[in-house]
Design a protein around this motif. Sequence first.
Motif, PDB file in Angstrom:
ATOM      1  N   ILE A   3       0.826  -1.208   0.000  1.00  0.00           N
ATOM      2  CA  ILE A   3       0.000   0.000   0.000  1.00  0.00           C
ATOM      3  C   ILE A   3       0.862   1.260   0.000  1.00  0.00           C
ATOM      4  N   ASP A  56      -3.781   0.560  -3.216  1.00  0.00           N
ATOM      5  CA  ASP A  56      -3.324  -0.826  -3.201  1.00  0.00           C
ATOM      6  C   ASP A  56      -2.589  -1.083  -4.514  1.00  0.00           C
ATOM      7  N   THR A  80      -3.922  -3.862  -7.012  1.00  0.00           N
ATOM      8  CA  THR A  80      -5.117  -3.636  -7.827  1.00  0.00           C
ATOM      9  C   THR A  80      -5.160  -2.245  -8.445  1.00  0.00           C
ATOM     10  N   GLU A 122      -6.193   0.240  -6.976  1.00  0.00           N
ATOM     11  CA  GLU A 122      -7.439   0.838  -6.514  1.00  0.00           C
ATOM     12  C   GLU A 122      -7.240   1.486  -5.151  1.00  0.00           C
ATOM     13  N   GLU A 123      -8.081   2.476  -4.883  1.00  0.00           N
ATOM     14  CA  GLU A 123      -8.004   3.163  -3.589  1.00  0.00           C
ATOM     15  C   GLU A 123      -8.694   2.328  -2.513  1.00  0.00           C
ATOM     16  N   ILE A 124      -8.055   2.275  -1.345  1.00  0.00           N
ATOM     17  CA  ILE A 124      -8.638   1.602  -0.186  1.00  0.00           C
ATOM     18  C   ILE A 124      -9.416   2.651   0.611  1.00  0.00           C
ATOM     19  N   LEU A 144     -11.339   3.860   3.817  1.00  0.00           N
ATOM     20  CA  LEU A 144     -11.486   3.603   5.251  1.00  0.00           C
ATOM     21  C   LEU A 144     -12.600   4.457   5.833  1.00  0.00           C
ATOM     22  N   LYS A 202      -9.080  -4.549   5.366  1.00  0.00           N
ATOM     23  CA  LYS A 202      -8.975  -3.677   4.195  1.00  0.00           C
ATOM     24  C   LYS A 202      -7.541  -3.513   3.695  1.00  0.00           C
ATOM     25  N   ILE A 203      -6.554  -3.539   4.616  1.00  0.00           N
ATOM     26  CA  ILE A 203      -5.189  -3.197   4.183  1.00  0.00           C
ATOM     27  C   ILE A 203      -4.214  -4.369   4.178  1.00  0.00           C
TER      28      ILE A 203
END
Length: 223
Positions: A130, A141, A144, A146-148, A150, A200-201
């Motif tokens: 990340i 991430d 992918t 893509e934004e994680i 939170l 998530k992370i």
Amino acid sequence: MRKILYIEDDLEIGSWVKEDLEQRGFEVIWLKSGDGAEKVVVDSDIVILDVMLPGLDGFTVGQRLKREMPNIPIIMLSARTAVDDKLQGLQFADDYLTKPFHPDELAARIEVLLRRSGQSLTTEIHLKHITVNLAENTIMDSRTDEEIILTGKQYQIFMYFLKHPNQILTKEQIYESVWDESFIEGDKTLMVHIRYLREKIEVNPSSPEIIETIRGIGYRVKQ
């Protein structure tokens, strides 16, 4: 390491501010008065200056420091709330913070001024897969692209870890900083939030590599 010249004659306030800023990765030179400040400021990145000082007051000291180093950011601290005092301080200072203040607010203002003056550290932090962009408040991430996303509390918890890299943090420290209330032994709220945060992370939440559990103490994020 960024260096702060901190001028404060109150021993109690000075001690906790110095300790907090050092935990955040700053080198702090603490003077109890303006004596000798003009020599120290040459090697400093930013000045935090109290108004009420023995001998020369903070306004006078600050003006002298600005003449010595016109480009150095100065934050004035004062228990005075009068508009005239603020206006006097802002004639030469870059920011003015009224006591009492939260250490997170002081740290945020320091970062803003350092960023303006081009002295801020990198705005990106890389942890395993990340990338955290502190300027844009995003977590990406790399697997992918893509934004994680939170939740508010998850983000606050994660930022608290990043402000204290490599430190073992107790559940009490994290909870009281994020929720701003006393931790009650046995409360599972923080554990639940960290579990969801890990989902998530982490690549494998059941075997976390980013947020480590330090058994019997708390947690740690290595950088």
